[in-house]
Design a protein around this motif. Structure first.
Motif, PDB file in Angstrom:
ATOM      1  N   LEU A   1      28.635  38.461  42.849  1.00  0.00           N
ATOM      2  CA  LEU A   1      29.033  39.844  42.602  1.00  0.00           C
ATOM      3  C   LEU A   1      30.509  39.916  42.205  1.00  0.00           C
ATOM      4  O   LEU A   1      30.880  40.619  41.267  1.00  0.00           O
ATOM      5  CB  LEU A   1      28.760  40.720  43.824  1.00  0.00           C
ATOM      6  N   GLY A   2      31.354  39.164  42.892  1.00  0.00           N
ATOM      7  CA  GLY A   2      32.775  39.131  42.557  1.00  0.00           C
ATOM      8  C   GLY A   2      33.026  38.645  41.146  1.00  0.00           C
ATOM      9  O   GLY A   2      33.838  39.212  40.409  1.00  0.00           O
ATOM     10  N   THR A   3      32.328  37.600  40.745  1.00  0.00           N
ATOM     11  CA  THR A   3      32.471  37.062  39.388  1.00  0.00           C
ATOM     12  C   THR A   3      32.004  38.060  38.342  1.00  0.00           C
ATOM     13  O   THR A   3      32.681  38.290  37.336  1.00  0.00           O
ATOM     14  CB  THR A   3      31.682  35.742  39.254  1.00  0.00           C
TER      15      THR A   3
ATOM     16  N   GLN B   1      34.440  39.752  35.519  1.00  0.00           N
ATOM     17  CA  GLN B   1      34.174  39.570  34.088  1.00  0.00           C
ATOM     18  C   GLN B   1      33.684  40.858  33.424  1.00  0.00           C
ATOM     19  O   GLN B   1      33.381  40.866  32.242  1.00  0.00           O
ATOM     20  CB  GLN B   1      33.138  38.453  33.884  1.00  0.00           C
ATOM     21  N   GLN B   2      33.583  41.916  34.200  1.00  0.00           N
ATOM     22  CA  GLN B   2      33.120  43.223  33.738  1.00  0.00           C
ATOM     23  C   GLN B   2      31.733  43.171  33.117  1.00  0.00           C
ATOM     24  O   GLN B   2      31.432  43.895  32.169  1.00  0.00           O
ATOM     25  CB  GLN B   2      34.138  43.842  32.779  1.00  0.00           C
TER      26      GLN B   2
END
Length: 92
Positions: free
Chosen positions: A37-39, A43-44
């Motif tokens: 989720l963070g990645t 990276q939008q």
């Protein structure tokens, strides 16, 4: 230590009670979901809605609570269940 009337629960009391809360970082408890989720957020590739707040890490939250008792201005004992944190853990 906080005044009962400052708790925001509508009680009229001048008493001061011990309000225990949870805080701290949970980065060591991050799961594959949290990392992914963070990645994706960074990276939008996914974007939260205008009123959403997405967290990509677990939160330190109460896992057990304690009741708090106090006397109100009418000299009546009041007890508020599940008010103060008794144990904390990383949730999420």
């Amino acid at each position: 230590m906080v005044k009962v009337r400052d708790l925001g629960l509508g009680f009229n009391s001048d008493e001061i009670v011990l309000f225990k809360y949870c805080s701290g970082s949970c980065h060591r408890a991050r799961s594959n979901y949290d990392l992914t989720l963070g990645t994706l957020l960074q990276q939008q590739l996914i974007a939260p809605g205008p009123q959403e707040r997405v967290l990509s890490h677990p939160c330190c939250r109460p896992t057990r609570y304690e009741a708090v008792s106090f006397m109100d201005v009418q000299n009546t004992w009041q007890t508020v269940e599940k008010l103060s944190a008794a144990e904390c853990s990383c949730i999420g």
